[in-house]
Design a protein around this motif. Sequence first.
Motif, PDB file in Angstrom:
ATOM      1  N   LEU A   1      49.077  50.031 129.230  1.00  0.00           N
ATOM      2  CA  LEU A   1      50.460  50.244 128.804  1.00  0.00           C
ATOM      3  C   LEU A   1      50.972  49.072 127.978  1.00  0.00           C
ATOM      4  N   ALA A   2      50.620  47.835 128.368  1.00  0.00           N
ATOM      5  CA  ALA A   2      51.083  46.647 127.645  1.00  0.00           C
ATOM      6  C   ALA A   2      50.554  46.609 126.219  1.00  0.00           C
ATOM      7  N   ARG A   3      49.441  47.281 125.943  1.00  0.00           N
ATOM      8  CA  ARG A   3      48.852  47.288 124.602  1.00  0.00           C
ATOM      9  C   ARG A   3      49.567  48.228 123.641  1.00  0.00           C
ATOM     10  N   TRP A   4      50.554  49.004 124.130  1.00  0.00           N
ATOM     11  CA  TRP A   4      51.176  50.033 123.305  1.00  0.00           C
ATOM     12  C   TRP A   4      52.496  49.613 122.657  1.00  0.00           C
ATOM     13  N   ALA A   5      52.856  48.339 122.770  1.00  0.00           N
ATOM     14  CA  ALA A   5      54.042  47.796 122.091  1.00  0.00           C
ATOM     15  C   ALA A   5      55.333  48.500 122.478  1.00  0.00           C
ATOM     16  N   GLY A   6      55.443  48.883 123.736  1.00  0.00           N
ATOM     17  CA  GLY A   6      56.639  49.590 124.182  1.00  0.00           C
ATOM     18  C   GLY A   6      57.905  48.773 124.084  1.00  0.00           C
ATOM     19  N   GLU A   7      57.798  47.442 124.224  1.00  0.00           N
ATOM     20  CA  GLU A   7      58.987  46.591 124.160  1.00  0.00           C
ATOM     21  C   GLU A   7      59.642  46.600 122.769  1.00  0.00           C
ATOM     22  N   ARG A   8      58.949  47.126 121.783  1.00  0.00           N
ATOM     23  CA  ARG A   8      59.483  47.179 120.421  1.00  0.00           C
ATOM     24  C   ARG A   8      60.160  48.511 120.105  1.00  0.00           C
ATOM     25  N   THR A   9      60.325  49.365 121.121  1.00  0.00           N
ATOM     26  CA  THR A   9      60.892  50.704 120.890  1.00  0.00           C
ATOM     27  C   THR A   9      62.282  50.864 121.491  1.00  0.00           C
ATOM     28  N   THR A  10      62.935  49.774 121.870  1.00  0.00           N
ATOM     29  CA  THR A  10      64.214  49.885 122.589  1.00  0.00           C
ATOM     30  C   THR A  10      65.304  50.549 121.764  1.00  0.00           C
ATOM     31  N   ARG A  11      65.181  50.576 120.460  1.00  0.00           N
ATOM     32  CA  ARG A  11      66.207  51.204 119.611  1.00  0.00           C
ATOM     33  C   ARG A  11      66.157  52.718 119.663  1.00  0.00           C
TER      34      ARG A  11
ATOM     35  N   ARG B   1      54.004  44.315 115.059  1.00  0.00           N
ATOM     36  CA  ARG B   1      52.885  44.637 115.942  1.00  0.00           C
ATOM     37  C   ARG B   1      52.854  46.117 116.269  1.00  0.00           C
ATOM     38  N   LEU B   2      51.675  46.724 116.152  1.00  0.00           N
ATOM     39  CA  LEU B   2      51.492  48.140 116.423  1.00  0.00           C
ATOM     40  C   LEU B   2      50.660  48.329 117.685  1.00  0.00           C
ATOM     41  N   PRO B   3      50.718  49.518 118.307  1.00  0.00           N
ATOM     42  CA  PRO B   3      49.891  49.778 119.488  1.00  0.00           C
ATOM     43  C   PRO B   3      48.404  49.654 119.180  1.00  0.00           C
ATOM     44  N   ALA B   4      47.655  49.157 120.138  1.00  0.00           N
ATOM     45  CA  ALA B   4      46.206  49.090 119.980  1.00  0.00           C
ATOM     46  C   ALA B   4      45.645  50.505 119.905  1.00  0.00           C
ATOM     47  N   PRO B   5      44.693  50.776 119.025  1.00  0.00           N
ATOM     48  CA  PRO B   5      44.107  52.119 118.953  1.00  0.00           C
ATOM     49  C   PRO B   5      43.270  52.419 120.187  1.00  0.00           C
ATOM     50  N   PHE B   6      43.082  53.707 120.456  1.00  0.00           N
ATOM     51  CA  PHE B   6      42.252  54.125 121.581  1.00  0.00           C
ATOM     52  C   PHE B   6      40.840  53.606 121.375  1.00  0.00           C
TER      53      PHE B   6
ATOM     54  N   SER C   1      50.388  56.990 119.714  1.00  0.00           N
ATOM     55  CA  SER C   1      50.470  57.658 118.419  1.00  0.00           C
ATOM     56  C   SER C   1      51.912  57.766 117.942  1.00  0.00           C
ATOM     57  N   PHE C   2      52.795  58.281 118.810  1.00  0.00           N
ATOM     58  CA  PHE C   2      54.199  58.398 118.434  1.00  0.00           C
ATOM     59  C   PHE C   2      54.814  57.025 118.183  1.00  0.00           C
ATOM     60  N   THR C   3      54.416  56.032 118.997  1.00  0.00           N
ATOM     61  CA  THR C   3      54.938  54.678 118.829  1.00  0.00           C
ATOM     62  C   THR C   3      54.507  54.092 117.494  1.00  0.00           C
ATOM     63  N   ARG C   4      53.244  54.262 117.159  1.00  0.00           N
ATOM     64  CA  ARG C   4      52.740  53.750 115.881  1.00  0.00           C
ATOM     65  C   ARG C   4      53.491  54.381 114.708  1.00  0.00           C
ATOM     66  N   ASN C   5      53.678  55.683 114.746  1.00  0.00           N
ATOM     67  CA  ASN C   5      54.371  56.368 113.653  1.00  0.00           C
ATOM     68  C   ASN C   5      55.797  55.844 113.475  1.00  0.00           C
ATOM     69  N   TRP C   6      56.497  55.667 114.598  1.00  0.00           N
ATOM     70  CA  TRP C   6      57.891  55.213 114.519  1.00  0.00           C
ATOM     71  C   TRP C   6      57.978  53.758 114.088  1.00  0.00           C
ATOM     72  N   LEU C   7      57.132  52.909 114.645  1.00  0.00           N
ATOM     73  CA  LEU C   7      57.174  51.486 114.294  1.00  0.00           C
ATOM     74  C   LEU C   7      56.825  51.266 112.834  1.00  0.00           C
ATOM     75  N   ALA C   8      55.839  51.979 112.332  1.00  0.00           N
ATOM     76  CA  ALA C   8      55.457  51.817 110.931  1.00  0.00           C
ATOM     77  C   ALA C   8      56.608  52.174 109.998  1.00  0.00           C
ATOM     78  N   ARG C   9      57.459  53.081 110.448  1.00  0.00           N
ATOM     79  CA  ARG C   9      58.575  53.537 109.616  1.00  0.00           C
ATOM     80  C   ARG C   9      59.863  52.750 109.864  1.00  0.00           C
ATOM     81  N   GLU C  10      60.144  52.408 111.121  1.00  0.00           N
ATOM     82  CA  GLU C  10      61.449  51.867 111.487  1.00  0.00           C
ATOM     83  C   GLU C  10      61.449  50.390 111.900  1.00  0.00           C
ATOM     84  N   ASN C  11      60.321  49.860 112.355  1.00  0.00           N
ATOM     85  CA  ASN C  11      60.314  48.503 112.899  1.00  0.00           C
ATOM     86  C   ASN C  11      58.953  47.858 112.670  1.00  0.00           C
TER      87      ASN C  11
END
Length: 400
Positions: A257-267, A210-215, A197-207
């Motif tokens: 974990l791999a479905r959550w797009a963590g590699e796109r949050t390094t910033r 690809r977004l995290p897969a929904p639950f 959820s937090f990843t999706r919110n940040w990526l949609a705004r900042e990067n």
Amino acid sequence: MAPIPRLRAYGGPVILSYGFRPFFLFGALYAGLEVLVWLPVLHGEISVPTIFPPRDWHVHEMLYGYLPAVMTGFLLTAIPNWTGRLPIQGAPLLVLIVTWAAGRVAVAVSALTGWLPAALVDCAFLVMIAAAAAREIVVGRNWRNLKIVTIVAVLAAGNVAFHLEVRFAGAAEYSVRLGIAAAVTLLMLIAGRIIPSFTRNWLARENPGRLPAPFGRFDLAAILIGIAALSFWVCIPDTGATGAALAVAGVLQAARLARWAGERTTRERLLLVLHVGYAFVPLGFLLGALASFDLVRASAGIHAWMVGGVGTMTLAVMTRASLGHTGHELTASLATQVIYAAVLLAAVARIWAALEPRWSEPLLQTAAFAWAVAFLGFCLAYGPMLWLERKTAALEHAQP
């Protein structure tokens, strides 16, 4: 969408204005100091008048002392978001803090008071938290989160069993695994909701991208298989069936974990650390599987879960919630990044100590020092805002 939480007018001490403030601060303080005391206790350099053996005292205070404090800080802050009801403040919150602190003292001096009075005082806290959480969720008709109360109740039962095992068997075994299983289940449920959820919110705004897969059904299956594997591990840890179940659960949690797009949050380290912390969950399952086949020490997987998973994830949640609820920008300062680096160093050193016994002593010292730096560093960096800053802001919160 979660109901909008309400706040009553409050003019008392800032530290008692919201549950996250005292429990995050005092929980972190205790976590850092307890580990600094434990190593001298382990080596016989000092003694604590507890009925528990040194290892059991340390395990108990991390599993049934520190973890419930942070969990309570999270729940007392999240439940008003889930239900729209008023948060616990002031005198009722003080009663909970005093009860938790009394449990820490009771366990430490249990050799003087006797095991039963210590057990009654210590076990009261988790029972109170389970009852308070159940009441708020039921009255607020937030039925989907009753499963969180169930896990709190399991943790409370594990604490009771811990005291009974030490008293009648001389050392804790099943109750340790039961408490760890409850902790890992909490991570699978709560972190598995807030991280994407937090990843999706940040990526949609900042990067954007690809977004995290929904639950979905995959997540539900991964959680249920994880719980089943943990149940085997609690009851029959050293069998092939348990090893196979833990291995399957580890692979599924890694895939999750791999479905959550963590590699796109390094910033943004405040977000990246959530993904890194959760990586210790599948690692713990996989190391536990190897331990079931007697290929590594069991403590490797246990410390992957507890130091890596619980330690990193609780610090990640405490820093994020403290910033968000006190009106600060949700970004990781240099001090926050040092805290994250220290807890990750503690996790790696502690797991390595289990995997390489020849280097266990310096690695244990490194892990203890790094853990203390992380948690006492949190107190130094975040203590002023938790103790003094009255401003409270709403934090984005996924519903577990």
